[in-house]
Scaffold this active site. Structure first.
Site, PDB file in Angstrom:
ATOM      1  N   GLY A 212      11.344  48.643  20.977  1.00 27.67           N
ATOM      2  CA  GLY A 212      12.340  48.607  19.901  1.00 27.67           C
ATOM      3  C   GLY A 212      12.616  49.959  19.265  1.00 27.67           C
ATOM      4  O   GLY A 212      13.294  50.031  18.243  1.00 27.67           O
ATOM      5  N   THR A 270       6.702  53.075  20.028  1.00 26.99           N
ATOM      6  CA  THR A 270       6.308  51.750  20.513  1.00 26.99           C
ATOM      7  C   THR A 270       5.446  51.852  21.770  1.00 26.99           C
ATOM      8  O   THR A 270       5.589  52.754  22.583  1.00 26.99           O
ATOM      9  CB  THR A 270       7.546  50.884  20.793  1.00 26.99           C
ATOM     10  OG1 THR A 270       8.474  51.648  21.558  1.00 26.99           O
ATOM     11  CG2 THR A 270       8.202  50.453  19.494  1.00 26.99           C
ATOM     12  N   ASP A 335      14.022  60.910  23.698  1.00 25.32           N
ATOM     13  CA  ASP A 335      13.539  59.654  24.277  1.00 25.32           C
ATOM     14  C   ASP A 335      12.491  59.918  25.366  1.00 25.32           C
ATOM     15  O   ASP A 335      12.378  59.164  26.330  1.00 25.32           O
ATOM     16  CB  ASP A 335      14.719  58.822  24.827  1.00 25.32           C
ATOM     17  CG  ASP A 335      14.322  57.398  25.187  1.00 25.32           C
ATOM     18  OD1 ASP A 335      13.259  56.942  24.725  1.00 25.32           O
ATOM     19  OD2 ASP A 335      15.059  56.752  25.951  1.00 25.32           O
ATOM     20  N   TRP A 425       9.295  53.572  33.945  1.00 23.72           N
ATOM     21  CA  TRP A 425       8.165  52.629  33.897  1.00 23.72           C
ATOM     22  C   TRP A 425       7.662  52.248  35.291  1.00 23.72           C
ATOM     23  O   TRP A 425       6.557  51.699  35.402  1.00 23.72           O
ATOM     24  CB  TRP A 425       8.583  51.351  33.139  1.00 23.72           C
ATOM     25  CG  TRP A 425       9.664  50.637  33.871  1.00 23.72           C
ATOM     26  CD1 TRP A 425      11.003  50.811  33.698  1.00 23.72           C
ATOM     27  CD2 TRP A 425       9.507  49.725  34.968  1.00 23.72           C
ATOM     28  NE1 TRP A 425      11.687  50.059  34.623  1.00 23.72           N
ATOM     29  CE2 TRP A 425      10.804  49.386  35.412  1.00 23.72           C
ATOM     30  CE3 TRP A 425       8.400  49.169  35.615  1.00 23.72           C
ATOM     31  CZ2 TRP A 425      11.015  48.507  36.476  1.00 23.72           C
ATOM     32  CZ3 TRP A 425       8.617  48.304  36.674  1.00 23.72           C
ATOM     33  CH2 TRP A 425       9.911  47.977  37.089  1.00 23.72           C
ATOM     34  N   HIS A 645      27.284  47.383  29.649  1.00 22.64           N
ATOM     35  CA  HIS A 645      28.380  47.212  30.605  1.00 22.64           C
ATOM     36  C   HIS A 645      28.757  48.504  31.305  1.00 22.64           C
ATOM     37  O   HIS A 645      29.781  48.570  31.971  1.00 22.64           O
ATOM     38  CB  HIS A 645      29.581  46.561  29.920  1.00 22.64           C
ATOM     39  CG  HIS A 645      29.300  45.147  29.502  1.00 22.64           C
ATOM     40  ND1 HIS A 645      29.227  44.104  30.399  1.00 22.64           N
ATOM     41  CD2 HIS A 645      29.015  44.610  28.292  1.00 22.64           C
ATOM     42  CE1 HIS A 645      28.936  42.981  29.751  1.00 22.64           C
ATOM     43  NE2 HIS A 645      28.798  43.265  28.477  1.00 22.64           N
TER      44      HIS A 645
HETATM   45 CA    CA Z   1      13.141  54.637  24.519  1.00 23.61          CA
END
Ligand code: CA
Length: 732
Positions: A212, A270, A335, A425, A645
């Site tokens: 999140g 997170t 990020d 990941w 999208h």
């Molecule tokens: Ca992220």
């Protein structure tokens, strides 16, 4: 028309929604097959998990063993005979969103998960579905997920199967029946928390994190008693509101590395995927994610390291007490999560045996740490990066490029890697035979810019970057130049010398997780729809199977009745095919056919022939003012719609491609979905709180213009030879 200033303000509250009605959802499967044979008692306890490496027939926890090496000691399938590997069975899944699960196998039963947090128990020898559990995650939860409604798997413990659900529950199921034993809510469901990661179980405690950090949450990992779901401990990864009691002493130190009123923005951090455990040291290792918002100028004005963002943190498994940390990206702004797969191994470095921890996080460095104390032993880039020139071995800190800090320079920064990372990941694998790590790598650049204004909103997508510069070029020639820079590889990496040993270049960027085996093999699926075996020493291609769909999940190996199997969950998905438009179509099979596949030597089963791909619908005629209105429609699209999208309104086969959607034909049909929430149960919530009818119609105008721009090229591409997974259509 609204003024540009007003529009800019609205655009700073992007709200991503995802529709999971891709049109191919099958009917729900029965929760229990009528003639289901009784499953054997599930005997997984502490001793068995600690000794899992010697339990070679089984795959008992997410990374197979607590050290998460994802290496199978089985040898029946080897470099010499892998050419005779064939499909033993396949099981169709009843969702057509991204499939990221690593199945577990205990004593002949496979326990896996699919999108929307569904759990399956499957006869591992025959593929027969024994039961399926559907936690009935509300469709609207899709709007809280940054990166598809995926799930990466379950944990097993003493007759029960444990799963985290997208809406933040942790559920214990009876392994024989799939019935709920207990269920707890692990997050504040009024906030945009989600769970996609697999739980781990250590000493009878179920460990679960959440996601999140694109939506203004504060990260943590929790431990629950496996027997009754009682909360045992919780470790917060970033400091909270300073007016409230501090949850752990270490957070006072962490708070000194933050500036401004960071707690009002959530902070992020997170723990959405990686964990590993060392039973001897009794240390639990967690990977911590990015800041919320990404842009550090907005999150912590004035800088600071912002602990424990983008860090690997070691905790005492019994209590969740902090022991040590290593921060990969101090002051992260891009990020650059450190949630990627953590592998523990014993390596000989400079003649000394060392207990190491290895990670290849998004930021592009391969790190080898001493896992007893967190000391950095080595770090080298495993692909091309431009945010840092290296890592200072004295301080353990990256040598950052000041130009990368777009929030400080207020100048756009074309970054390698972007938010997709150099590695995401998809799990890597370590072979104790070759002492190599097999790593899925991608090169996808991204443009970060500092927005002129920012309105913090914990309920909206709040990366804090300028939405007006993220779109890819619409001109086909310019786009071809961008596509030429997009790469994906499977790399064999020597963690001792920190050098690449071999590589296989893939057709596209987004490929599968990896398995290595004692048969001298490496298995990996790819976005082009093939599942492949390579020799572990040289990367020689030895076997390939047409899986008819993109593969992102990691394979496993197990044995039943003396027969070795290789299994993998297939089905394209995750953030790349949803958000990245044209570059996600490069070298990819743009469709999702979600299945579990299992292979053994000499097996001859076949997948049904895929149905023919329908040609794109002829778009309605362009409308509106192409000079004044179209750019606004485009900016609105990139602010609200592209996350699911696709960049520049180009879909990549998981969610509806809006260019060819029957809903774009009239303003009324468009409005029924975009503003009236007609597909809310599929995840496409109403955007009425942030979009006026006029804005919605400008988005339709942009989508229709893009459909007209690209219709002829799309049609002729379909008439070209099909990609490997979409062979000539034939009757099923
Ligand atoms: Ca992220």
């Amino acid at each position: 028309m609204r003024s540009t200033a007003r529009l800019a303000l609205v655009c700073l509250l992007p709200l991503a929604a995802c529709d999971h009605s891709s049109g191919s959802e099958g009917p729900a499967q029965p929760s229990q097959a009528p003639e289901a044979a009784p499953t054997p008692a599930l005997e997984v306890n502490a001793a068995r998990l600690v000794g899992a490496d010697h339990d070679q027939d089984n795959w008992l926890s997410h990374g197979r063993t607590y050290d998460e090496q994802r290496f199978s000691p089985l040898t029946s399938i080897s470099t010499g005979n892998v050419g005779t590997l064939g499909l033993a069975w396949s099981l169709d899944l009843d969702t057509s969103r991204g499939q990221e699960a690593t199945p577990l196998v205990a004593d002949g039963v496979m326990y896996s998960t699919s999108a929307w947090s569904k759990v399956q128990a499957i006869d591992a020898a025959t593929g027969k579905l024994l039961w399926q559990y559907d936690p009935k995650v509300p469709g609207e939860t899709g709007v809280k997920a940054c990166c598809d409604v995926v799930n990466r798997g379950v944990a097993l413990w003493k007759g029960r199967v444990y799963v985290g659900t997208l809406d933040g529950r942790l559920v214990a199921l009876d392994a024989k029946t799939g019935k709920e034993a207990w269920s707890v809510v692990t997050v504040d469901q009024t906030k945009k928390y989600t769970i996609t990661g697999a739980p781990r179980i250590v000493k009878g405690k179920v460990l679960i994190g959440n996601g999140g950090a694109e939506f203004g949450v504060r990260g943590y990992v929790s431990a629950y008693d496996a027997d009754d779901g009682k909360l045992a401990w919780r470790f917060y990864t970033v400091p909270g509101d300073p007016s409230q009691p501090v949850e752990a002493p270490i957070l006072t130190k962490a708070a000194a590395t933050w500036k401004g009123e960071y707690w009002k923005l959530g902070g992020g951090g997170t723990v959405w995927d990686s964990m590993a455990y060392d039973p001897e040291l009794d240390l639990l290792y967690i990977g911590v994610g990015n800041g919320s918002p990404w842009n550090q100028r907005l999150r912590s004005p004035g800088g600071g390291d912002n602990l424990f963002l983008s860090s690997i943190v070691a905790l005492k498994a019994e209590t969740g007490e902090y022991v040590w940390h290593y921060q990969t990206t101090p002051g992260e702004s891009w990020d650059y999560t450190a949630t990627q797969h953590i592998v523990l191994a014993d390596l000989t470095l400079d003649g000394q045996p060392r207990k190491v921890l290895m990670q290849a996080p998004k930021n592009g460095f391969f790190y080898v740490l001493d896992r007893t104390n967190g000391k950095l032993l080595s770090a080298q880039p495993f692909t091309t990066i431009n945010w840092a020139s290296g890592v200072d071995m004295k301080t353990g800190r990256p040598l950052q490029n000041p130009a990368a800090h777009f929030g400080d320079t207020h100048k756009p920064w074309i970054a390698l890697p972007g938010p997709l990372g150099s590695h995401n990941w998809q799990p890597m694998s370590f072979s104790p035979q070759t002492h190599l790590v097999y790593l899925p790598v991608h090169d996808v650049a991204f443009a970060y810019g500092d927005p002129k204004t920012f309105t913090p909103d914990p309920l909206a997508f709040n990366s804090g970057i300028d939405p007006s510069i993220i779109a890819m070029p619409e001109d086909p020639k310019a786009m071809a130049g961008v596509l030429a820079t997009v790469h994906g590889y499977l790399k064999a990496w020597d963690p001792v010398t920190q050098k690449e040993v071999w590589r296989v270049e893939q057709a596209g960027a987004w490929n599968g997780g990896v398995l290595s085996t004692a048969g001298g093999l490496v298995f990996e699926g790819n976005g082009a729809g093939t599942f492949n075996a390579y020799s572990a020493d040289k990367g020689a291609p030895l076997w390939s199977f047409n899986a008819q769909t993109g593969i992102v999940a990691a394979p496993i190996s197990y044995a039943v009745g003396g027969q070795q199997y290789i299994a993998v969950v297939v089905g394209s998905g995750g953030t790349f095919p949803l958000a990245f438009g044209e570059i996600a179509r490069k070298g990819a099979i743009a469709t999702n056919r979600s299945r579990v596949l299992a292979f053994r030597l000499g097996a001859m089963a076949q997948l049904p022939a895929p149905p023919p791909m329908p040609p794109p619908a002829k778009p309605p005629e362009r409308f509106g003012d192409a000079t004044k209105q179209l750019p606004i429609g485009k900016l609105l699209f990139e602010s609200y719609c592209n996350v699911c999208h696709g960049d520049s309104a180009v879909g990549a086969g998981v969610l509806p491609d809006l260019r060819w959607s029957p809903m774009n034909v009239t303003p009324e049909l468009w409005k029924s979905v975009v503003l009236d929430g007609k597909r809310a149960q599929n995840g496409m919530v109403t955007f009425a709180p942030v979009l006026t009818p006029e804005f919605a119609e400008l988005i339709r105008m942009y989508v229709v213009a893009r459909a007209n721009d690209t219709y002829a090229a799309t049609l002729s591409a379909m008439q070209a030879p099909p990609p490997p997974g979409d062979a000539a259509p034939s009757k099923p």
